[in-house]
Design a protein around this motif. Structure first.
Motif, PDB file in Angstrom:
ATOM      1  N   LEU A  55      64.805   1.531  21.863  1.00  0.00           N
ATOM      2  CA  LEU A  55      65.048   2.846  21.078  1.00  0.00           C
ATOM      3  C   LEU A  55      64.618   3.830  22.278  1.00  0.00           C
ATOM      4  CD1 LEU A  55      63.757   2.354  17.798  1.00  0.00           C
ATOM      5  CD2 LEU A  55      65.992   2.565  18.400  1.00  0.00           C
ATOM      6  N   SER A  56      63.888   3.691  23.141  1.00  0.00           N
ATOM      7  CA  SER A  56      63.281   4.629  24.287  1.00  0.00           C
ATOM      8  C   SER A  56      64.413   4.952  25.042  1.00  0.00           C
ATOM      9  CB  SER A  56      62.109   4.010  24.807  1.00  0.00           C
ATOM     10  OG  SER A  56      62.417   2.859  25.582  1.00  0.00           O
ATOM     11  N   ALA A  57      65.263   4.068  25.306  1.00  0.00           N
ATOM     12  CA  ALA A  57      66.535   4.104  26.353  1.00  0.00           C
ATOM     13  C   ALA A  57      67.952   4.809  25.508  1.00  0.00           C
ATOM     14  CB  ALA A  57      67.202   2.838  26.864  1.00  0.00           C
ATOM     15  N   LYS A  58      67.675   5.036  24.195  1.00  0.00           N
ATOM     16  CA  LYS A  58      68.769   5.567  23.330  1.00  0.00           C
ATOM     17  C   LYS A  58      68.529   7.142  23.516  1.00  0.00           C
ATOM     18  CE  LYS A  58      70.967   2.328  21.541  1.00  0.00           C
ATOM     19  NZ  LYS A  58      72.516   2.199  21.235  1.00  0.00           N
ATOM     20  N   SER A  59      69.662   7.837  23.822  1.00  0.00           N
ATOM     21  CA  SER A  59      69.779   9.388  23.940  1.00  0.00           C
ATOM     22  C   SER A  59      69.844  10.042  22.554  1.00  0.00           C
ATOM     23  CB  SER A  59      70.876   9.666  24.636  1.00  0.00           C
ATOM     24  OG  SER A  59      71.001   9.090  25.974  1.00  0.00           O
ATOM     25  N   PRO A  60      69.210  11.056  22.428  1.00  0.00           N
ATOM     26  CA  PRO A  60      69.314  11.874  20.993  1.00  0.00           C
ATOM     27  C   PRO A  60      70.707  12.183  21.072  1.00  0.00           C
ATOM     28  CG  PRO A  60      67.370  12.897  22.530  1.00  0.00           C
ATOM     29  CD  PRO A  60      68.300  11.823  23.375  1.00  0.00           C
ATOM     30  N   THR A  61      71.057  12.359  19.618  1.00  0.00           N
ATOM     31  CA  THR A  61      72.229  12.947  19.217  1.00  0.00           C
ATOM     32  C   THR A  61      72.162  14.328  18.774  1.00  0.00           C
ATOM     33  OG1 THR A  61      72.059  11.980  17.126  1.00  0.00           O
ATOM     34  CG2 THR A  61      73.107  10.585  18.959  1.00  0.00           C
TER      35      THR A  61
END
Length: 313
Positions: free
Chosen positions: A43-49
């Protein structure tokens, strides 16, 4: 861990031993912790939307609650069966299979403890000889040492937990030995279930408390708001702290918003004050994200006076 959990649980089911299945349940809590750690890394690699501007960090908290509830449901079923066995004593346990499965559990926990112990020694040895190119400035070095300290503590905590699992597995092995050679003492099986269920609760209650604090946007236990305020007030040209909010996006990712008021006549130094406040929050207190808002003392006073005059009129 997955293979060991399945082996213990299926072995306990075949042997008709609640003690071994409860031991496997305790291992399921460890497996949940590993899955949550991997989930947090993903999840830490996921970019905010645009909709989720903070990102998806709290999915880790949600999955933690679901996994703990699953463990509690299974534990309630095993406790019910243990009570029924204690009351009626109308059950038979395959002592041979129970003994073999319990021995496998002890062997696995011995291996895990050995690997964690070796990891701790290697970690300490590596950090005892820092490389010459590491900068010696205060802030980076402090953060660097803090990171090493947290990592070392994590390994030590995992080692202590593995020792607890080993003690539990040895308890199951002793119960299996008793039941194998003294079948009339089969009451040892539900007794182990009672004891190990308490251990499962003690293991998971901390997780529930931590997730509850995160959901309620409470201050993480390792931070002291008064200490943060004191250090912010030590920054030159800070007159007062109008507001300070500290909370966690998820475990290990703390966020802060602070509203500072500058001393009279220091409005031109706002960039310097903001930079020092951000460095304090990010480097000293290890914030994941922070926002520093500033206001001029004189402007605030003039706004207040204008408001008073309009209200009196």
């Amino acid at each position: 861990y997955v293979l060991t959990f399945l082996t213990l649980f299926s072995g306990g089911y075949v042997a008709n031993s609640l003690a071994i299945m409860t031991d496997a349940l305790h291992m399921l809590t460890d497996l949940s912790g590993i899955i949550l750690t991997l989930l947090a890394l993903w999840l830490s690699a996921k970019s905010p939307t645009k909709r989720f501007t903070f990102g998806f960090h709290r999915l880790e908290v949600l999955s933690a609650i679901i996994s703990v509830l699953l463990v509690y449901i299974l534990m309630a079923f095993l406790l019910y069966e243990a009570v029924q066995r204690t009351i009626h004593m109308d059950y038979e346990i395959n002592g041979d299979i129970m003994l073999i499965t319990a021995a496998v559990g002890v062997a696995v926990n011995l291996i895990m403890g050995f690997l964690l112990n070796q990891s701790g020694h290697l970690h300490s040895h590596a950090h005892a000889h820092p490389h010459s190119h590491v900068p010696q400035s205060n802030s980076p070095n402090t953060a660097h040492s803090s990171s090493h300290g947290h990592s070392s503590l994590a390994v030590r905590a995992a080692f202590v937990h593995a020792l607890g699992d080993l003690v539990q597995s040895i308890g199951v092995l002793v119960a299996a030995y008793i039941i194998r050679f003294k079948p009339e003492y089969k009451i040892a099986d539900p007794i182990c279930t009672y004891v190990f269920s308490i251990l499962v609760v003690l293991t998971t209650v901390r997780i529930l408390c931590d997730t509850g604090v995160i959901i309620l946007e409470g201050v993480p236990r390792h931070l002291n708001v008064d200490r943060i305020k004191e250090d912010l007030m030590k920054i030159e040209d800070v007159y007062s702290i109008e507001d300070l909010n500290v909370w966690s996006l998820t475990a290990g990712k703390t966020t802060a918003i602070v509203h500072l008021q500058l001393v009279p006549g220091s409005s031109s130094k706002w960039e310097e004050v903001q930079s020092k406040a951000r460095q304090l929050l990010l480097n000293t207190f290890g914030m994941y994200k922070c926002s520093v808002q500033l206001q001029s003392y004189r402007q605030e006073m003039s706004k207040t006076c204008a408001s008073c005059q309009s209200s009196s009129a």
